[in-house]
Design an enzyme around this catalytic site. Structure first.
Site, PDB file in Angstrom:
ATOM      1  CG  HIS B  62      14.401  18.694 -38.177  1.00 18.19           C
ATOM      2  ND1 HIS B  62      14.464  17.757 -39.185  1.00 18.19           N
ATOM      3  CD2 HIS B  62      13.173  19.241 -38.261  1.00 18.19           C
ATOM      4  CE1 HIS B  62      13.309  17.744 -39.838  1.00 18.19           C
ATOM      5  NE2 HIS B  62      12.513  18.652 -39.304  1.00 18.19           N
ATOM      6  CG  ASP B 172      10.111  18.066 -42.652  1.00 15.18           C
ATOM      7  OD1 ASP B 172      10.832  18.624 -41.815  1.00 15.18           O
ATOM      8  OD2 ASP B 172       9.208  17.260 -42.344  1.00 15.18           O
ATOM      9  CD  GLU B 200      11.038  17.333 -36.150  1.00 17.67           C
ATOM     10  OE1 GLU B 200       9.981  17.854 -35.802  1.00 17.67           O
ATOM     11  OE2 GLU B 200      11.121  16.559 -37.131  1.00 17.67           O
ATOM     12  CD  GLU B 201      10.983  14.460 -39.709  1.00 11.82           C
ATOM     13  OE1 GLU B 201       9.925  14.100 -39.178  1.00 11.82           O
ATOM     14  OE2 GLU B 201      11.071  15.426 -40.493  1.00 11.82           O
ATOM     15  CG  HIS B 311       7.022  13.417 -43.176  1.00 12.91           C
ATOM     16  ND1 HIS B 311       6.764  12.893 -41.952  1.00 12.91           N
ATOM     17  CD2 HIS B 311       7.721  14.560 -42.949  1.00 12.91           C
ATOM     18  CE1 HIS B 311       7.271  13.688 -41.010  1.00 12.91           C
ATOM     19  NE2 HIS B 311       7.853  14.714 -41.606  1.00 12.91           N
TER      20      HIS B 311
END
Lengths: 340, 339
Positions: B62, B172, B200-201, B311
């Site tokens: 992603h 990420d 995606e998140e 994150h």
């Protein structure tokens, strides 16, 4: 760009370390800047002191130390244990990027608890300084560079926000140091009363630097420049100053009331932005130490309002630092005129 | 590939605003494959190998990162915001951010600790009390520079540190994007499809659509996952360990992985001398959750770069783990193409 002089001073000063008790690089740098205006040196506790003229005049104080952390142990796995120095805010520590001032300056990051290991209320409670580690990515090799007692500064950039507002770590109290240096710049070429300057060590850990340093001075009058809270959500604009208010002139039982009134009158007379900031007892600044030194010193406080105090994003308005510098310069000129 | 990772991590791209990341990726893969952008913004690429593949293999990463979105502006000129993706409040208090397409700098403000009640000193303030300060004097000045709906990213501050570690926002999953770019630019044995997926998140929305369009037999999800190899954390609680190669998932909160694929990945890693490890906890989730149930079902494998502090503005991983992950992804793509 406005307030170029103040911006340059503040940016350079905020780029230095100087956690309480280990003010070395910040003090050395500030000492260099002060030497342009008067002979200056570092005293027994690490404060920078300078004097221009002989005999009693006025003392200007701002503190050179900054909040941070101190290494208490380096674990066998290389993770570092810490304690806070001064009122470092535990709520902004998780995941903070830091510099460990070991044998060399080392980048590190404060560990955060992964979600699967977090307690249920972890999003509500900040970890205590006992619970956190610093990750240097060096593993066992961290021991070669880091030792207990090394100071740690919180990283952050000198961020230009809209207008002439900036955000940076340690605006508390490099803004005060910048204001005094700017004041001396404004007074260049003018004849003044004796001026004694101290950029004091260890304010954040209790004011030892000012107490010891000012002892050696001859003047009976002092102005300290420090930061204060600026209004923001949760910080009342009725109780505290606001960004852009200019120099906030302290009025408090522990401060010399006549000096406070004179500073406000001078601001009015010369069109310098200023407002009173009233406190009910002591001030929580170096004024508390300076006032009672020797046989007593008449003390005034000029404060620069900032947001997010004791974080890496202390926000201030450069115009307020310029106003503080101008107001001190006018006060000194006024006094010098009387003396002449 | 380090330069790719660095440049990718530095780009802003919260979920739904992946444009700059996609443009950058296109600039890097143009001339090395066929590609197109679908209705959601997924960048779908097809790379011809030396030989045709028996099975259709998809590699997915992603493009989006976690961040915030401006929801409103107060009369004092401060920005209110909502989270985009899962972020603990504790990691962004007092941090630098960039707002909107122009990347206006701002900071996340909070009430100074001195003014907080003693019993609340260690309490993370509730999200609705927080704001972003861009230095505006009032709402009008703020509105000259930002609007509700503007994206907010953590300040990009990529660095190498320690023994082979990197620290940045958005590792990420720009690590995964870098691996896919690197594979597309290299020579592959077999034909292979790639999806640089959006969103995606916020619930693997992009991959759901791209997997439908691509209709693969096998999919390899190239990701990052929690490495909890911190002081005092032992055994399986570490999830995976930095420096030990890609973490291979048997199950997470969105997917029960095909057991043969999971075993095969560990075997092939051993055969080829590539470091790899088992992801030792059932935690997290990724695009596999959407892809494995696409159409009539897809066999999926997830290979993740072990990453500390996911994150957050400062994710940490080892560069050599990104390389090992790439190596194993490449081996597995070739394996699935003809199995």
């Amino acid at each position: 760009m406005k307030y170029t002089e103040v911006r340059e001073l503040l940016e350079a000063l905020c780029g230095k370390g100087g956690v309480s008790g280990n003010e070395d690089d910040a003090a050395a740098f500030a000492c260099g800047l002060l030497s342009k205006y008067m002979p200056a040196s570092t005293d027994a506790l690490g404060s920078v002191t300078g004097r221009k003229g002989e005999g009693s005049g006025i003392i200007l104080d701002a503190h050179i130390d900054r909040i941070g952390m101190i290494v208490t142990a380096v674990k066998d796995d290389g993770f570092i244990k810490v304690a806070k120095v001064g009122g470092t805010d535990s709520r902004v520590i998780t995941g903070a990027k830091v510099t460990i001032h070991g044998k060399e300056d080392l980048f590190g990051i404060v560990t955060s608890t992964p979600p699967h290991l977090a307690k249920k209320d972890s999003d509500a409670k900040a970890p205590s300084f006992d619970e956190i580690f610093i990750d240097t990515g060096l593993g066992k090799k961290a021991k070669d560079i880091v030792s207990p007692g090394d100071r740690i500064t919180l990283n952050g950039s000198f961020l230009s926000l809209l207008g002439s507002r900036i955000a940076s770590p340690c605006v508390d109290d490099r803004a005060g140091v910048a204001a005094i240096l700017r004041c001396l710049q404004l007074l260049e070429g003018k004849s003044t009363c004796p001026i004694e300057v101290i950029f004091s060590a260890q304010e954040e850990t209790g004011g030892s630097g000012a107490e010891a340093g000012v002892y050696n001075f001859a003047s009976g009058t002092a102005i300290a420049v420090d930061v204060t809270f600026a209004s923001a959500p949760g910080v009342s604009s009725e109780k505290y100053g606001s960004l852009g208010d200019g120099a906030l002139v302290g009025i408090a039982p522990s401060l010399d009331y006549n000096m406070s009134k004179e500073l406000l009158a001078l601001a009015h007379k010369h069109g310098i932005s200023a407002k009173p900031e009233v406190m009910g007892g002591r001030t929580g600044t170096n004024c508390d130490e300076i006032q009672t030194l020797r046989g007593g010193i008449k003390t005034a406080l000029i404060s620069i309002p900032i947001r997010n105090m004791h974080t890496c994003v202390e926000v201030c308005e450069l115009a307020d630092i310029e106003a503080a510098a101008e107001l001190m310069a006018q006060y000194i000129l006024e006094r010098s005129g009387e003396n002449a | 590939m380090l330069e790719l990772v660095k440049e990718l991590c530095s780009l802003p791209g919260i979920s739904g605003r992946e444009d700059k990341v996609r443009e950058y990726i296109i600039s890097k893969i143009d001339g090395f494959c066929e590609y197109s952008t679908d209705n959601l913004g997924n960048l779908i690429a097809f790379k011809k190998g030396k030989m045709p593949a028996k099975n259709k293999v998809l590699i997915d990463s992603h493009m989006d990162e976690v961040g915030f979105i401006v929801t409103g502006i107060t009369s004092e000129g401060l920005l209110k915001f909502a989270n985009v993706g899962g972020i603990d409040t504790g990691v962004f208090l007092g941090r630098n951010v960039t707002v909107g397409e122009k990347g206006i700098p701002g900071v996340v403000g909070l009430v100074p600790v001195h003014l907080v009640d003693k019993d609340k000193e260690d309490c993370i303030p509730p999200k609705d009390e927080l704001y972003i300060d861009i230095g505006a004097k009032d709402r009008d000045e703020a509105l000259e520079h930002v609007s509700p709906g503007d994206e907010v990213c953590f300040e990009s501050d990529f660095r190498e540190f320690g023994s082979g570690f990197i620290c940045s926002k958005a590792i990420d999953n720009r690590a995964g994007c870098a691996i896919m770019i690197d594979l597309i630019r290299s020579e592959l044995d077999y034909d292979c499809c790639f999806s640089f997926s959006v969103q995606e998140e916020i619930g693997t929305r992009g991959a759901q659509a791209s997997a439908f369009s691509i209709n693969p037999d096998y999919a390899i999800i190239t990701e990052t996952t929690t490495a909890a190899d911190l002081s005092g954390v032992e055994g399986e609680e570490r999830v995976c360990v930095c420096g030990e190669g890609p973490a291979v998932s048997f199950m997470d909160r969105a997917t029960v992985y095909n057991k043969d694929l999971y075993r095969r990945a560990l075997e092939i890693a051993r055969e080829k001398g590539i470091k790899a490890q088992t992801k030792t906890r059932v935690a997290g989730g990724n695009d596999a959750g959407a892809i494995h149930k696409s159409r009539g079902g897809v066999k999926v494998l997830t290979l993740s770069v072990p990453t500390r502090y996911l994150h957050s503005p400062g994710c940490v991983c080892r560069y050599d783990d990104i390389e090992s992950t790439r190596d194993l992804v490449k081996e597995m793509a070739a394996e699935f193409a003809v199995c």
